[in-house]
Motif scaffolding. Structure first.
Motif, PDB file in Angstrom:
ATOM      1  N   UNK A  41       0.850  -1.196   0.000  1.00 16.00           N
ATOM      2  CA  UNK A  41       0.000   0.000   0.000  1.00 16.00           C
ATOM      3  C   UNK A  41       0.881   1.239   0.000  1.00 16.00           C
ATOM      4  N   UNK A  42       1.076   1.846  -1.165  1.00 17.02           N
ATOM      5  CA  UNK A  42       1.942   3.015  -1.289  1.00 17.02           C
ATOM      6  C   UNK A  42       1.217   4.285  -0.866  1.00 17.02           C
ATOM      7  N   UNK A  43       1.976   5.219  -0.321  1.00 17.43           N
ATOM      8  CA  UNK A  43       1.420   6.522   0.061  1.00 17.43           C
ATOM      9  C   UNK A  43       1.372   7.411  -1.180  1.00 17.43           C
ATOM     10  N   UNK A  44       0.429   7.111  -2.054  1.00 16.70           N
ATOM     11  CA  UNK A  44       0.370   7.772  -3.355  1.00 16.70           C
ATOM     12  C   UNK A  44      -0.053   9.230  -3.292  1.00 16.70           C
ATOM     13  N   UNK A  45      -0.943   9.562  -2.354  1.00 15.46           N
ATOM     14  CA  UNK A  45      -1.473  10.922  -2.299  1.00 15.46           C
ATOM     15  C   UNK A  45      -0.452  11.891  -1.719  1.00 15.46           C
ATOM     16  N   UNK A  46       0.110  11.561  -0.551  1.00 10.91           N
ATOM     17  CA  UNK A  46       0.939  12.518   0.177  1.00 10.91           C
ATOM     18  C   UNK A  46       2.406  12.507  -0.258  1.00 10.91           C
ATOM     19  N   UNK A  47       2.895  11.391  -0.801  1.00 15.43           N
ATOM     20  CA  UNK A  47       4.298  11.332  -1.225  1.00 15.43           C
ATOM     21  C   UNK A  47       4.421  11.024  -2.715  1.00 15.43           C
ATOM     22  N   UNK A  52      -7.306   3.651  -6.645  1.00 14.00           N
ATOM     23  CA  UNK A  52      -6.327   3.035  -5.747  1.00 14.00           C
ATOM     24  C   UNK A  52      -6.851   2.898  -4.317  1.00 14.00           C
ATOM     25  N   UNK A  53      -7.253   4.010  -3.726  1.00  9.93           N
ATOM     26  CA  UNK A  53      -7.702   3.969  -2.339  1.00  9.93           C
ATOM     27  C   UNK A  53      -8.932   3.088  -2.155  1.00  9.93           C
ATOM     28  N   UNK A  54      -9.995   3.280  -2.949  1.00  6.16           N
ATOM     29  CA  UNK A  54     -11.165   2.413  -2.732  1.00  6.16           C
ATOM     30  C   UNK A  54     -10.872   0.939  -2.964  1.00  6.16           C
ATOM     31  N   UNK A  55     -10.099   0.612  -3.999  1.00  5.49           N
ATOM     32  CA  UNK A  55      -9.814  -0.785  -4.290  1.00  5.49           C
ATOM     33  C   UNK A  55      -8.981  -1.421  -3.175  1.00  5.49           C
ATOM     34  N   UNK A  56      -7.969  -0.702  -2.694  1.00  4.74           N
ATOM     35  CA  UNK A  56      -7.117  -1.241  -1.634  1.00  4.74           C
ATOM     36  C   UNK A  56      -7.888  -1.389  -0.324  1.00  4.74           C
ATOM     37  N   UNK A 101       7.366   2.905  -5.436  1.00  6.93           N
ATOM     38  CA  UNK A 101       8.580   2.858  -4.613  1.00  6.93           C
ATOM     39  C   UNK A 101       8.500   3.711  -3.355  1.00  6.93           C
ATOM     40  N   UNK A 102       7.437   4.498  -3.196  1.00  4.13           N
ATOM     41  CA  UNK A 102       7.364   5.402  -2.051  1.00  4.13           C
ATOM     42  C   UNK A 102       6.969   4.644  -0.787  1.00  4.13           C
ATOM     43  N   UNK A 103       7.138   5.263   0.383  1.00  6.45           N
ATOM     44  CA  UNK A 103       6.823   4.589   1.652  1.00  6.45           C
ATOM     45  C   UNK A 103       5.368   4.138   1.763  1.00  6.45           C
ATOM     46  N   UNK A 104       5.135   3.285   2.750  1.00  3.47           N
ATOM     47  CA  UNK A 104       3.806   2.723   3.007  1.00  3.47           C
ATOM     48  C   UNK A 104       2.832   3.803   3.458  1.00  3.47           C
ATOM     49  N   UNK A 105       1.595   3.700   2.993  1.00  4.94           N
ATOM     50  CA  UNK A 105       0.560   4.651   3.358  1.00  4.94           C
ATOM     51  C   UNK A 105      -0.041   4.364   4.723  1.00  4.94           C
ATOM     52  N   UNK A 106      -0.558   5.386   5.350  1.00  2.43           N
ATOM     53  CA  UNK A 106      -1.116   5.281   6.697  1.00  2.43           C
ATOM     54  C   UNK A 106      -2.368   4.414   6.730  1.00  2.43           C
ATOM     55  N   UNK A 107      -3.002   4.202   5.580  1.00  2.00           N
ATOM     56  CA  UNK A 107      -4.225   3.402   5.549  1.00  2.00           C
ATOM     57  C   UNK A 107      -3.998   1.973   6.022  1.00  2.00           C
TER      58      UNK A 107
END
Length: 314
Positions: free
Chosen positions: A104-110, A134-138, A270-276
């Motif tokens: 789960x990548x932090x796509x929005x913030x990073x 991305x967010x709804x599917x994950x 490649x970005x860090x893991x998302x808070x979700x």
């Protein structure tokens, strides 16, 4: 290489500034929450809208893009789950959290600020299309898998898929990112344009998205200390920072994505893991420390792996 790091390092410096501001008490915790809400509800939707409103799609289909990215996610998630349950001997609930934390990548913030700096406008089109689902599917996948795992580990009944989809669908209809995408695409196809004065306001708010997002995620990191099973957390972090972007890179070549779109997908993978991932753990009261540790680990080391991928794809 130096020019690549000039694009990547400043992003992580902004995250560090946010972390230090919260850690030292210069800014209160609720300030970070407010900044994050501004980013999610106003700044990033405005950036997505502006990007798509005047984008040139040239007949490109989003389905190849979604297939490339989510094949990588599915394989990484599955490997994380199997390693957690078979190698580390944890239960199915921890397996879901580990798999999700590793994919789960932090796509929005990073991811979005990174793609904006490194790839530019065409990359932003790709990431905007990805963010639409991305967010709804994950979250749907994480919720369904966790409900199944909880029923298996703790006993009791799990909700049906229809009930989960109904809840997520209701949330999706109010999601600012999805609304921004729909409105932006509609503006594009209808050939509409804002008056100059309104366009300036849209540009100014859009420009605030990247720095404010990075500072707010830095402030949020003070809540996610590294603790617990370092071996399992480290394994999930490696999956997130190394395996996921590698798989997306291979899939993008297999499906012959345009270069800018492929670069955008690999970078955001490649970005860090998302808070979700932590939010799912919190909701089901399992794997809190694991998700928190992976978020912090991937953010701490992400500057190196993101820099590597930016250099490789440059």
């Amino acid at each position: 290489m130096s020019s690549v790091f000039l694009n990547v390092v400043p992003l992580f410096i902004l995250i560090l500034i946010g972390w230090m501001a919260a850690k030292t008490g210069i800014l209160k915790e609720e300030t970070g929450d407010a900044l994050g809400e501004f980013v999610f509800k106003i700044a990033v939707p405005m950036l997505i809208f502006r990007t798509l409103a005047d984008a040139h799609f040239e007949g490109a289909s989003p389905f190849r893009l979604w297939t490339v990215y989510f094949l990588g996610v599915a394989m990484t998630w599955a490997i994380g789950h199997v390693l957690t349950t078979r190698v580390f001997g944890r239960d199915a609930k921890i397996g879901v959290i580990a798999g999700m934390s590793g994919s789960f990548a932090n796509n929005v913030f990073i991811g979005l600020p990174l793609v904006a700096h490194v790839v530019g406008k065409d990359g932003l089109v790709a990431i905007s299309i990805l963010l639409a689902i991305h967010l709804p599917l994950m979250m749907v996948a994480g919720t369904i898998l966790m409900e199944g795992a909880a029923a298996k580990v703790d006993g009791g009944e799990k909700r049906g898929i229809a009930a989960v989809l109904k809840q997520v669908g209701s949330n999706l209809a109010r999601n600012p990112l999805v609304i921004a995408l729909i409105v932006g695409v509609a503006f594009n196809f209808l050939g509409l344009h804002f008056p100059s004065a309104i366009a300036i306001v849209v540009d100014q708010i859009s420009a605030a998205a990247s720095p404010v997002a990075l500072i707010s995620i830095g402030m949020a990191l003070t809540r996610y200390p590294i603790r617990g099973d370092i071996g399992l957390s480290g394994t999930a972090a490696v999956l997130k920072l190394m395996l996921l972007p590698t798989l997306v890179f291979l899939m993008s070549h297999l499906f012959a994505l345009p270069k800018d779109w492929a670069t955008a997908l690999v970078l955001t993978a490649s970005v860090p893991t998302g808070i979700n991932a932590w939010l799912i753990a919190q909701r089901f009261r399992s794997g809190h420390s694991l998700a928190a540790s992976v978020i912090s680990m991937t953010t701490a080391f992400g500057v190196f792996t993101v820099g590597f991928w930016a250099w490789l794809l440059g």
